[in-house]
Design a protein around this motif. Structure first.
Motif, PDB file in Angstrom:
ATOM      1  N   ALA A   1      11.999  -1.531  10.327  1.00  0.00           N
ATOM      2  CA  ALA A   1      12.139  -0.476  11.326  1.00  0.00           C
ATOM      3  C   ALA A   1      11.165   0.669  11.049  1.00  0.00           C
ATOM      4  N   LEU A   2      10.989   1.023   9.779  1.00  0.00           N
ATOM      5  CA  LEU A   2      10.056   2.096   9.426  1.00  0.00           C
ATOM      6  C   LEU A   2       8.605   1.684   9.630  1.00  0.00           C
ATOM      7  N   SER A   3       8.331   0.381   9.703  1.00  0.00           N
ATOM      8  CA  SER A   3       6.989  -0.051  10.065  1.00  0.00           C
ATOM      9  C   SER A   3       6.655   0.387  11.486  1.00  0.00           C
ATOM     10  N   GLY A   4       7.666   0.435  12.348  1.00  0.00           N
ATOM     11  CA  GLY A   4       7.467   0.953  13.696  1.00  0.00           C
ATOM     12  C   GLY A   4       7.063   2.415  13.671  1.00  0.00           C
ATOM     13  N   GLN A   5       7.625   3.176  12.725  1.00  0.00           N
ATOM     14  CA  GLN A   5       7.232   4.581  12.567  1.00  0.00           C
ATOM     15  C   GLN A   5       5.753   4.684  12.221  1.00  0.00           C
ATOM     16  N   ALA A   6       5.310   3.875  11.256  1.00  0.00           N
ATOM     17  CA  ALA A   6       3.917   3.929  10.837  1.00  0.00           C
ATOM     18  C   ALA A   6       2.979   3.515  11.964  1.00  0.00           C
ATOM     19  N   ALA A   7       3.352   2.463  12.697  1.00  0.00           N
ATOM     20  CA  ALA A   7       2.506   1.996  13.799  1.00  0.00           C
ATOM     21  C   ALA A   7       2.394   3.052  14.889  1.00  0.00           C
TER      22      ALA A   7
ATOM     23  N   GLY B   1       3.066   1.511   6.312  1.00  0.00           N
ATOM     24  CA  GLY B   1       3.672   0.528   7.199  1.00  0.00           C
ATOM     25  C   GLY B   1       3.748  -0.847   6.576  1.00  0.00           C
ATOM     26  N   VAL B   2       2.733  -1.222   5.812  1.00  0.00           N
ATOM     27  CA  VAL B   2       2.735  -2.527   5.140  1.00  0.00           C
ATOM     28  C   VAL B   2       3.719  -2.535   3.976  1.00  0.00           C
TER      29      VAL B   2
ATOM     30  N   ILE C   1      -5.368   5.735   7.001  1.00  0.00           N
ATOM     31  CA  ILE C   1      -5.285   4.833   5.843  1.00  0.00           C
ATOM     32  C   ILE C   1      -3.902   4.871   5.185  1.00  0.00           C
ATOM     33  N   PRO C   2      -3.350   6.045   4.809  1.00  0.00           N
ATOM     34  CA  PRO C   2      -2.015   6.032   4.206  1.00  0.00           C
ATOM     35  C   PRO C   2      -0.939   5.569   5.180  1.00  0.00           C
ATOM     36  N   THR C   3      -1.157   5.789   6.474  1.00  0.00           N
ATOM     37  CA  THR C   3      -0.176   5.332   7.456  1.00  0.00           C
ATOM     38  C   THR C   3      -0.095   3.811   7.474  1.00  0.00           C
TER      39      THR C   3
ATOM     40  N   VAL D   1      -3.413   4.424  -1.849  1.00  0.00           N
ATOM     41  CA  VAL D   1      -2.441   4.421  -2.957  1.00  0.00           C
ATOM     42  C   VAL D   1      -1.270   5.339  -2.631  1.00  0.00           C
ATOM     43  N   LEU D   2      -1.567   6.500  -2.049  1.00  0.00           N
ATOM     44  CA  LEU D   2      -0.502   7.423  -1.669  1.00  0.00           C
ATOM     45  C   LEU D   2       0.420   6.803  -0.626  1.00  0.00           C
ATOM     46  N   GLY D   3      -0.137   6.075   0.340  1.00  0.00           N
ATOM     47  CA  GLY D   3       0.696   5.421   1.341  1.00  0.00           C
ATOM     48  C   GLY D   3       1.659   4.435   0.708  1.00  0.00           C
ATOM     49  N   ILE D   4       1.188   3.690  -0.290  1.00  0.00           N
ATOM     50  CA  ILE D   4       2.068   2.770  -1.023  1.00  0.00           C
ATOM     51  C   ILE D   4       3.154   3.549  -1.751  1.00  0.00           C
ATOM     52  N   GLY D   5       2.768   4.649  -2.375  1.00  0.00           N
ATOM     53  CA  GLY D   5       3.751   5.470  -3.080  1.00  0.00           C
ATOM     54  C   GLY D   5       4.800   6.037  -2.153  1.00  0.00           C
ATOM     55  N   PHE D   6       4.376   6.523  -0.980  1.00  0.00           N
ATOM     56  CA  PHE D   6       5.333   7.076  -0.027  1.00  0.00           C
ATOM     57  C   PHE D   6       6.330   6.016   0.433  1.00  0.00           C
ATOM     58  N   GLY D   7       5.852   4.782   0.651  1.00  0.00           N
ATOM     59  CA  GLY D   7       6.757   3.704   1.048  1.00  0.00           C
ATOM     60  C   GLY D   7       7.781   3.392  -0.024  1.00  0.00           C
TER      61      GLY D   7
END
Length: 400
Positions: A142-148, A262-263, A256-258, A310-316
């Motif tokens: 569901a949060l992948s929808g947020q990122a998209a 999402g991934v 990029i972090p988005t 890397v930050l995007g991965i950390g936030f996830g």
């Protein structure tokens, strides 16, 4: 067998409708970013007034979320989600046809109230219908929808504005809201939980708020929301001043972090159940704490792009496990008022989204970007130590 098949069908319907609802909400949220400031300036608004216009969304979300949570537990998930749809459609139409700045503020507030209804009822619906072992993965999707939505919104808004003028982005957004509403109406018919599973007394809610686990998770959510939002008012100026980056390039870097978030989110939901939320959140905080200071120190755009990934991965890793942990906290307390539970998520998230830019903007102006990011890094490390010393969070599948 038939019961299992019906349950899986209801689960998939709920996952689709919540994911699309979150996607649509964040798409419209991002759609106005390249459009609204210029239009507000044409109406005579100052920079400060435009900042208030954008901040009114977070303020409305913060104030409306607790009420939406209680309403969702009492009335069910379907009615608040449909209300969120009509609120979003009304906000987009008001944005498109307002000729006074005050009406733009009203539209932004309505957008925040609609988001409170959609997010609170939607996440509660997933907690209602998915068992604990599958909640993290479902909420990660569901949060992948947020990122998209956040990724596509600004690009689509800017393109539609250039192609058809100010009104076109909002007309398209209203059309998307209608499609989303049709899906909500069609797919939510067979996913409504029993009312007895939702009701909770005021005393139950007070006991839930006082639980150490919930307080700890709320702090994680505030931090997980404030860290990415802290970059919004500071990093673009740094990129422009140091690298002479164009607005298009800055937008690409922020994408990029988005994408990484999402991934990561669906994977983080799965790993949180296997490894434990405690371990995964600590990993996310440490990754973020290491990467943040380097963004203000490196002198190559490629390295900044890698650090943002890397930050995007950390936030996830930080945010995704908190969703299933909140529902687990309610289960541990014997309270299945998931609407109220995820109202806490929205409240903490909107507070972090509101506080992050204020703190980072003030710190960057006073000390510089590098020192500002070091400050946020220290905060992340301190909270990682607090989580390490706490026994409140789940330690993995064996502990469930």
């Amino acid at each position: 067998m038939q019961t299992d098949r019906s349950l899986r069908k209801a689960q998939m319907a709920a996952l689709w409708v919540v994911g699309i609802a979150i996607f649509t909400d964040m798409l419209v949220y991002g759609l106005i970013v390249p459009v609204l400031p210029r239009y507000a300036l044409s109406l005579g608004a100052s920079q400060g007034a435009i900042g208030m216009l954008f901040g009114s969304y977070a303020a409305a979300l913060l104030l409306a979320t607790p009420l939406m949570g209680i309403w969702s537990d009492r009335a069910g998930r379907r009615i608040p989600m449909l209300f969120g749809l009509f609120g979003l459609a009304g906000a987009t139409i008001l944005f498109g046809f307002s000729h006074q700045f005050g009406l733009l503020v009203v539209a932004r507030i309505l957008q925040g109230v609609a988001a409170a209804a959609t997010w609170t009822a939607g996440l509660a619906l997933l907690a209602d219908i998915f068992p604990p072992a599958a909640r993290g993965k479902a909420m990660g999707y569901a949060l992948s929808g947020q990122a998209a939505g956040m990724l596509l919104g600004p690009a689509i808004g800017g393109w539609l504005y250039q192609w058809g003028g100010y009104n076109l982005p909002f007309l398209v957004a209203a059309g998307l809201a209608l499609v989303d509403g049709f899906l909500r109406f069609l797919l939510l018919r067979d996913t409504e939980p029993a009312a007895s599973a939702r009701q909770a007394s005021a005393q139950d809610m007070f006991q839930l708020i006082r639980r150490p686990k919930l307080l700890l998770i709320s702090g994680v959510i505030v931090l997980g929301a404030s860290l990415p939002s802290a970059l919004e008012p500071t990093l673009p100026i740094h990129l422009q001043q140091v690298f002479s980056a164009s607005p298009g390039l800055i937008g690409l870097l922020f994408a990029i972090p988005t994408v990484a978030y999402g991934v990561t989110s669906p994977l983080a939901g799965t790993f949180a159940y296997r490894w434990g939320a405690k371990r995964l959140i600590m990993i996310g905080l440490i990754i973020t704490a290491i990467a943040l200071p380097w963004i203000g120190a490196v002198h190559h755009l490629t390295l900044i792009g890698l650090l943002l990934a890397v930050l995007g991965i950390g936030f996830g890793c930080i945010l995704t496990p908190t969703l299933s942990e909140l529902s687990a906290a309610a289960d541990d307390a014997g309270i299945r008022s998931y609407g109220f539970t995820f109202a806490i998520y929205n409240t903490a998230y909107s507070f972090g989204m509101f506080a992050g830019p204020i703190l980072s903007g003030t710190a960057a102006e006073s000390f510089g970007l590098k020192e500002c990011l070091i400050l946020f890094s220290i905060i992340a490390i301190v909270y990682a130590v607090i989580i390490y010393r706490s026994a409140a969070l789940s330690a993995g599948n064996s502990a469930v």
